[in-house]
Write an enzyme that holds these catalytic residues in place. Structure first.
Site, PDB file in Angstrom:
ATOM      1  N   GLY A  45      -1.291   5.281  -3.681  1.00 42.81           N
ATOM      2  CA  GLY A  45      -1.630   3.857  -4.425  1.00 42.81           C
ATOM      3  C   GLY A  45      -1.511   2.599  -3.309  1.00 42.81           C
ATOM      4  O   GLY A  45      -0.892   3.419  -2.366  1.00 42.81           O
ATOM      5  N   GLN A  50       3.139  -4.790  -0.805  1.00 40.36           N
ATOM      6  CA  GLN A  50       2.511  -3.880   0.374  1.00 40.36           C
ATOM      7  C   GLN A  50       2.041  -4.262   1.155  1.00 40.36           C
ATOM      8  O   GLN A  50       2.083  -4.056   2.651  1.00 40.36           O
ATOM      9  CB  GLN A  50       1.927  -2.421  -0.058  1.00 40.36           C
ATOM     10  N   CYS A  98       5.968   6.992   0.104  1.00 44.51           N
ATOM     11  CA  CYS A  98       5.651   5.178  -0.128  1.00 44.51           C
ATOM     12  C   CYS A  98       5.797   5.031   1.169  1.00 44.51           C
ATOM     13  O   CYS A  98       6.258   5.439   2.267  1.00 44.51           O
ATOM     14  CB  CYS A  98       6.901   4.895  -0.386  1.00 44.51           C
ATOM     15  N   LEU A  99       3.670   4.538   1.332  1.00 42.58           N
ATOM     16  CA  LEU A  99       3.311   4.630   2.673  1.00 42.58           C
ATOM     17  C   LEU A  99       4.668   3.068   3.491  1.00 42.58           C
ATOM     18  O   LEU A  99       4.485   2.615   4.634  1.00 42.58           O
ATOM     19  CB  LEU A  99       2.086   3.512   2.814  1.00 42.58           C
ATOM     20  N   HIS A 140       4.895   5.069 -10.027  1.00 40.34           N
ATOM     21  CA  HIS A 140       5.844   4.203  -8.282  1.00 40.34           C
ATOM     22  C   HIS A 140       5.145   3.067  -8.243  1.00 40.34           C
ATOM     23  O   HIS A 140       5.581   2.413  -7.763  1.00 40.34           O
ATOM     24  CB  HIS A 140       4.778   5.608  -7.196  1.00 40.34           C
ATOM     25  N   GLU A 141       3.950   2.612  -8.748  1.00 43.08           N
ATOM     26  CA  GLU A 141       2.738   1.564  -7.823  1.00 43.08           C
ATOM     27  C   GLU A 141       3.538   0.402  -8.698  1.00 43.08           C
ATOM     28  O   GLU A 141       3.717  -0.749  -8.030  1.00 43.08           O
ATOM     29  CB  GLU A 141       1.817   2.088  -8.184  1.00 43.08           C
ATOM     30  N   HIS A 144       6.385  -1.641  -7.736  1.00 38.83           N
ATOM     31  CA  HIS A 144       6.488  -2.436  -6.524  1.00 38.83           C
ATOM     32  C   HIS A 144       6.053  -3.591  -6.992  1.00 38.83           C
ATOM     33  O   HIS A 144       6.766  -5.060  -6.753  1.00 38.83           O
ATOM     34  CB  HIS A 144       5.058  -2.109  -5.633  1.00 38.83           C
TER      35      HIS A 144
END
Length: 184
Positions: A45, A50, A98-99, A140-141, A144
């Protein structure tokens, strides 16, 4: 185009994102870039904050979880102007990464079911329910979009234990296989 990913400590990750109009300029290209960036960074994701934009968009690809949950096969889509309407079911703990927080993975508790309203890639309004791994990826996304990171869900003790690692991330003391933007 492959977009750089903003790293822990950057203020863009802490801002609440805003809805966009249906005629948002360059939306199709931006979604293509988001999917490409997520794929090249080996993510499941990616949310607009991000990649430096505080707009309510995220993309997901649950194919990596097909063996754990066969319904994840083909679960690849964009969520525009996403708003979770309800969270329900049991709280399930799953390991998250997480990225924007490379190299750190921790168990996070989230509700097992959600109901979400959003626009799809064609601009059509949708309201859907998800559960299990799909609900977990979406939550999770979605966090953000509200300036929340998975580390915010950890206990005070766990946050203290990770403090040095998180500080090192914001200083650029890590390795990632993708382009990044560090906090200034």
């Amino acid at each position: 185009m492959y977009l750089p990913i903003y790293i822990y400590g950057h203020p863009v990750l802490r801002k609440v994102s805003e809805d966009i109009p249906t005629d948002y300029p360059g939306l199709t290209k931006f979604l293509e870039d988001m999917f490409q960036t997520m794929d090249e960074a080996d993510g499941v994701g990616l949310a607009a904050p991000q990649v430096g934009k505080n707009i309510r968009i995220f993309v997901v690809d649950g194919n990596a979880f097909e063996e754990m949950d066969p319904s994840c096969k083909g679960f690849r889509k964009a969520f525009i102007n996403a708003h979770i309407l309800e969270r329900s079911g049991d709280e399930i703990s799953r390991n998250e990464g997480c990225l924007s927080i490379p190299g750190i993975h921790e168990d996070v508790k989230r509700k097992n079911k959600i109901r979400i309203a959003y626009r799809d890639e064609n601009g059509e309004q949708q309201e859907e329910e998800y559960e299990g791994i799909k609900a977990w990826i979406i939550q999770h996304e979605y966090d953000h979009l509200d300036g929340i990171l998975f580390t915010d869900h950890l206990s005070a003790l766990k946050k203290r234990i990770l403090k040095n690692k998180l500080n090192n991330l914001s200083l650029g003391k890590f390795k990632a296989a993708y382009r990044v933007v560090l906090p200034k």
